[in-house]
Design an enzyme around this catalytic site. Structure first.
Site, PDB file in Angstrom:
ATOM      1  N   HIS A  52       0.706   4.510   1.239  1.00  0.00           N
ATOM      2  CA  HIS A  52      -0.141   5.226   2.191  1.00  0.00           C
ATOM      3  C   HIS A  52      -0.141   6.725   1.915  1.00  0.00           C
ATOM      4  CE1 HIS A  52      -0.496   1.666   4.732  1.00  0.00           C
ATOM      5  NE2 HIS A  52       0.808   1.515   4.689  1.00  0.00           N
ATOM      6  N   ILE A  89       0.856  -1.200   0.000  1.00  0.00           N
ATOM      7  CA  ILE A  89       0.000   0.000   0.000  1.00  0.00           C
ATOM      8  C   ILE A  89       0.886   1.241   0.000  1.00  0.00           C
ATOM      9  CG2 ILE A  89      -1.756   1.314   1.273  1.00  0.00           C
ATOM     10  CD1 ILE A  89      -2.590  -1.390   2.567  1.00  0.00           C
ATOM     11  N   VAL A  97      27.640  -7.742   6.172  1.00  0.00           N
ATOM     12  CA  VAL A  97      28.476  -6.799   6.927  1.00  0.00           C
ATOM     13  C   VAL A  97      28.675  -7.380   8.313  1.00  0.00           C
ATOM     14  CG1 VAL A  97      28.564  -4.493   7.958  1.00  0.00           C
ATOM     15  CG2 VAL A  97      27.709  -4.798   5.608  1.00  0.00           C
ATOM     16  N   CYS A 107       5.778 -20.846 -17.306  1.00  0.00           N
ATOM     17  CA  CYS A 107       4.802 -20.866 -16.203  1.00  0.00           C
ATOM     18  C   CYS A 107       3.415 -20.764 -16.828  1.00  0.00           C
ATOM     19  CB  CYS A 107       5.066 -19.710 -15.229  1.00  0.00           C
ATOM     20  SG  CYS A 107       3.724 -19.456 -14.054  1.00  0.00           S
ATOM     21  N   ARG A 154       7.922  -6.703  10.709  1.00  0.00           N
ATOM     22  CA  ARG A 154       8.146  -5.254  10.632  1.00  0.00           C
ATOM     23  C   ARG A 154       9.360  -4.863  11.471  1.00  0.00           C
ATOM     24  NH1 ARG A 154       2.552  -5.763  10.636  1.00  0.00           N
ATOM     25  NH2 ARG A 154       1.545  -4.582   8.965  1.00  0.00           N
ATOM     26  N   CYS A 157       0.429 -21.122 -15.326  1.00  0.00           N
ATOM     27  CA  CYS A 157      -0.592 -20.420 -14.531  1.00  0.00           C
ATOM     28  C   CYS A 157      -0.563 -18.912 -14.813  1.00  0.00           C
ATOM     29  CB  CYS A 157      -0.361 -20.633 -13.042  1.00  0.00           C
ATOM     30  SG  CYS A 157      -0.315 -22.344 -12.521  1.00  0.00           S
ATOM     31  N   SER A 215       6.168   0.262   9.488  1.00  0.00           N
ATOM     32  CA  SER A 215       4.970  -0.158   8.740  1.00  0.00           C
ATOM     33  C   SER A 215       4.756   0.616   7.443  1.00  0.00           C
ATOM     34  CB  SER A 215       3.734   0.033   9.602  1.00  0.00           C
ATOM     35  OG  SER A 215       3.859  -0.718  10.755  1.00  0.00           O
TER      36      SER A 215
HETATM   37  C1  FAD Z   1       3.181  -7.561   6.965  1.00  0.00           C
HETATM   38  C2  FAD Z   1       3.716  -6.212   6.586  1.00  0.00           C
HETATM   39  C3  FAD Z   1       2.915  -5.356   5.837  1.00  0.00           C
HETATM   40  C4  FAD Z   1       3.404  -4.094   5.471  1.00  0.00           C
HETATM   41  N1  FAD Z   1       2.660  -3.301   4.652  1.00  0.00           N
HETATM   42  C5  FAD Z   1       3.169  -2.127   4.185  1.00  0.00           C
HETATM   43  C6  FAD Z   1       2.449  -1.352   3.251  1.00  0.00           C
HETATM   44  O1  FAD Z   1       1.384  -1.738   2.822  1.00  0.00           O
HETATM   45  N2  FAD Z   1       2.973  -0.170   2.849  1.00  0.00           N
HETATM   46  C7  FAD Z   1       4.170   0.291   3.303  1.00  0.00           C
HETATM   47  O2  FAD Z   1       4.583   1.394   2.922  1.00  0.00           O
HETATM   48  N3  FAD Z   1       4.913  -0.453   4.149  1.00  0.00           N
HETATM   49  C8  FAD Z   1       4.445  -1.648   4.602  1.00  0.00           C
HETATM   50  N4  FAD Z   1       5.169  -2.422   5.467  1.00  0.00           N
HETATM   51  C9  FAD Z   1       6.450  -1.913   5.964  1.00  0.00           C
HETATM   52  C10 FAD Z   1       7.566  -2.066   4.952  1.00  0.00           C
HETATM   53  O3  FAD Z   1       7.556  -3.364   4.395  1.00  0.00           O
HETATM   54  C11 FAD Z   1       8.910  -1.789   5.653  1.00  0.00           C
HETATM   55  O4  FAD Z   1       8.842  -0.558   6.336  1.00  0.00           O
HETATM   56  C12 FAD Z   1      10.021  -1.679   4.630  1.00  0.00           C
HETATM   57  O5  FAD Z   1       9.998  -2.781   3.756  1.00  0.00           O
HETATM   58  C13 FAD Z   1      11.366  -1.580   5.311  1.00  0.00           C
HETATM   59  O6  FAD Z   1      12.343  -1.580   4.290  1.00  0.00           O
HETATM   60  P1  FAD Z   1      13.868  -1.668   4.634  1.00  0.00           P
HETATM   61  O7  FAD Z   1      14.602  -1.525   3.352  1.00  0.00           O
HETATM   62  O8  FAD Z   1      14.169  -0.697   5.737  1.00  0.00           O
HETATM   63  O9  FAD Z   1      14.077  -3.111   5.284  1.00  0.00           O
HETATM   64  P2  FAD Z   1      14.261  -4.555   4.595  1.00  0.00           P
HETATM   65  O10 FAD Z   1      13.377  -4.743   3.444  1.00  0.00           O
HETATM   66  O11 FAD Z   1      14.142  -5.551   5.696  1.00  0.00           O
HETATM   67  O12 FAD Z   1      15.750  -4.522   4.051  1.00  0.00           O
HETATM   68  C14 FAD Z   1      16.861  -4.556   4.904  1.00  0.00           C
HETATM   69  C15 FAD Z   1      17.980  -5.267   4.195  1.00  0.00           C
HETATM   70  O13 FAD Z   1      19.156  -5.194   4.988  1.00  0.00           O
HETATM   71  C16 FAD Z   1      19.897  -6.379   4.788  1.00  0.00           C
HETATM   72  N5  FAD Z   1      20.827  -6.603   5.892  1.00  0.00           N
HETATM   73  C17 FAD Z   1      20.522  -6.703   7.205  1.00  0.00           C
HETATM   74  N6  FAD Z   1      21.630  -6.937   7.927  1.00  0.00           N
HETATM   75  C18 FAD Z   1      22.669  -6.998   7.050  1.00  0.00           C
HETATM   76  C19 FAD Z   1      24.066  -7.237   7.179  1.00  0.00           C
HETATM   77  N7  FAD Z   1      24.645  -7.468   8.377  1.00  0.00           N
HETATM   78  N8  FAD Z   1      24.834  -7.231   6.057  1.00  0.00           N
HETATM   79  C20 FAD Z   1      24.271  -7.021   4.839  1.00  0.00           C
HETATM   80  N9  FAD Z   1      22.947  -6.807   4.664  1.00  0.00           N
HETATM   81  C21 FAD Z   1      22.150  -6.784   5.749  1.00  0.00           C
HETATM   82  C22 FAD Z   1      18.814  -7.452   4.726  1.00  0.00           C
HETATM   83  O14 FAD Z   1      19.303  -8.629   4.078  1.00  0.00           O
HETATM   84  C23 FAD Z   1      17.721  -6.757   3.953  1.00  0.00           C
HETATM   85  O15 FAD Z   1      17.811  -7.046   2.583  1.00  0.00           O
HETATM   86  C24 FAD Z   1       4.705  -3.677   5.878  1.00  0.00           C
HETATM   87  C25 FAD Z   1       5.519  -4.558   6.615  1.00  0.00           C
HETATM   88  C26 FAD Z   1       5.031  -5.826   6.955  1.00  0.00           C
HETATM   89  C27 FAD Z   1       5.924  -6.777   7.683  1.00  0.00           C
END
Ligand code: FAD
Length: 431
Positions: free
Chosen positions: A51, A49, A174, A352, A262, A354, A289
């Site tokens: 938002h 989504i 890292v 694929c 999350r 499907c 989120s």
């Molecule tokens: C069920 C659910 C529903 C959600 N719905 C929404 C929504 O509808 N809309 C919205 O805007 N947001 C939504 N969110 C929130 C959103 O998904 C997150 O806020 C967002 O994806 C965070 O992104 P990020 O890049 O910070 O983290 P991540 O996607 O977790 O990426 C972090 C990366 O860091 C890497 N990493 C970690 N440690 C190391 C290390 N030591 N060395 C190298 N790499 C490392 C990991 O491998 C990973 O790839 C939702 C979350 C959940 C769980």
């Protein structure tokens, strides 16, 4: 590796968006991720989504960045050629208690600067969504709540960043960050060291572990970080709450279930700032989120922080904001399909069944700026294996194509990471 200007830890929505933003400038940037593919952890298991921020806590950084991000998506989706739809949303009140809260939520939306919301009567809500519960008492219409393909978004950010010169080091964890005289000097990974001036911690669930490496951790990230179990109690709870709003919804309509974690932290809330104690360290934490939405504004916010910290953001004259999305074979007209198959017969070979994904598309995904190297990487880009048969038919064929195109033995092809190989030894494909 030679001296970098910026190392970004994490290739999820946030890290990849930052990479794209920094690729506008004359900088040496590398993204490091422990996973085999870009796409993150939380970023590949969310609701997709975009938002508006109508229900955020007014006055917070999260509210400011989410509210700013939503209007940016029309241009972003066009530039990155990704599926994005302004479908709108209805916040429904089914119980009397929920109904009485609506005026307060309406005012909260205004406090967040989201003024295009509308109060709905029960009849108006039912007119907008005929499947809604007959119990509905009223609601709030939020016209700019939208949906995006979150897999496509992250891959597109990363591909566009790579096209513009950002390096990606995947399957690279890292393990430490070196600090000398109060300044970041090196990022240490399990594949070697990267000397750098700046480090951005966009590690999602693991931001606390990374922050500890520079002695800057004043928070904890809650979830059990490896537990992606889907439980029957959890499913029951979701089915129950969906049925309250849409009584006709049936679990039979679903094909499979996933769970996501999350990156919620204590103390709660976005915290995006340069460290005062360790020069060169920027933490992007508490993006729990709303990170898919806010990724685009967080990226611009982080670029400003880097500039304030002394990084020279000199614009590139040849920055290319446009990137072409994957061929969507099943959305083409018969004439377009015909022409494509004449140019390349692999597009006439459906792998694929499907989702109608062809061999031509799979080969294309393997040879893009960020290569798809696993079954899940193909799945997230093309939806191959997401249909009714859940990959029962196409998986062996995709393994075969991956092995052929990457020129590696079929038994090294994984589902998503080392240890998830599909084959245990040579078979007729490998003979
Ligand atoms: C069920 C659910 C529903 C959600 N719905 C929404 C929504 O509808 N809309 C919205 O805007 N947001 C939504 N969110 C929130 C959103 O998904 C997150 O806020 C967002 O994806 C965070 O992104 P990020 O890049 O910070 O983290 P991540 O996607 O977790 O990426 C972090 C990366 O860091 C890497 N990493 C970690 N440690 C190391 C290390 N030591 N060395 C190298 N790499 C490392 C990991 O491998 C990973 O790839 C939702 C979350 C959940 C769980």
């Amino acid at each position: 590796m030679s001296m970098m200007d910026v190392v970004i830890i994490g290739a999820g929505a946030v890290g990849s968006a930052i990479a794209r933003e920094l690729s506008r400038y004359e900088l040496k940037v590398v993204v490091v991720d422990k996973n085999e593919d870009v796409g993150g952890d939380a970023s590949k298991s969310n609701s997709g989504i975009v938002h508006t921020g109508y229900d955020a806590t007014p006055g917070t950084l999260e509210s400011r960045l989410v509210v700013a991000a939503n209007p940016m998506f029309d241009k972003l989706a066009k530039e990155l050629d990704i599926p994005f739809k302004r479908c709108g949303a209805i916040l429904t009140a089914v119980t009397q208690e929920e109904y009485e809260l609506l005026p307060e939520l309406f005012r909260k939306s205004h406090k967040n600067g989201v003024y295009d919301v509308e109060m709905l009567t029960a009849e108006q809500a039912r007119n907008l969504e005929p499947n809604i519960s007959p119990e509905v008492k009223g609601g709030i219409y939020i016209p700019r709540e939208s949906i995006v393909d979150p897999f496509a978004l992250v891959v597109a950010y990363a591909e566009n960043a790579a096209m513009n010169g950002v390096q990606f080091k995947l399957s690279t964890k890292v393990i430490d960050i070196q600090v000398e005289d109060g300044k970041v000097t090196k990022v240490v990974t399990d594949k070697g060291e990267i000397p750098t001036r700046f480090v951005i911690n966009a590690a999602g669930l693991y931001t606390d572990d990374i922050a500890k490496m520079v002695g800057q951790c004043d928070f904890t990230v809650h979830p059990d970080k490896e537990d992606y179990a889907v439980t029957s109690e959890g499913l029951e709870e979701i089915i129950e709450s969906v049925r309250r709003l849409l009584p006709a919804a049936s679990p039979k309509d679903t094909i499979t279930q996933y769970s996501g974690l999350r990156p919620v932290k204590t103390p709660e809330g976005y915290k995006i700032e340069a460290s005062k104690e360790v020069k060169g360290y920027v933490g992007v934490t508490g993006v729990r989120s709303t990170g898919v939405t806010a990724s685009v504004s967080i990226a611009a916010y982080v670029a400003d922080i880097l500039a304030d910290e002394g990084l020279d953001l000199k614009p590139k004259t040849n920055f290319e904001p446009y990137r072409t999305g994957f061929t969507k074979f099943n959305e083409l007209s018969w004439k377009e399909k015909d022409e494509l198959i004449k140019r390349n017969p692999l597009y006439g070979h459906v792998i694929c069944r499907c989702e109608t994904v062809t061999e031509g598309q799979i080969v294309e995904a393997i040879h893009r700026p960020i290569q798809a190297k696993s079954l899940d990487a193909i799945k997230r880009r093309l939806w191959a294996g997401t249909g009714r048969c859940q990959g029962g038919f196409c998986s062996p064929r995709i393994v075969e194509i991956l092995a052929r195109e990457l020129n590696v033995p079929a038994e090294t092809i994984t589902k998503h990471r080392k240890g998830s190989e599909i084959l245990t030894g040579p078979n007729r494909l490998g003979d």
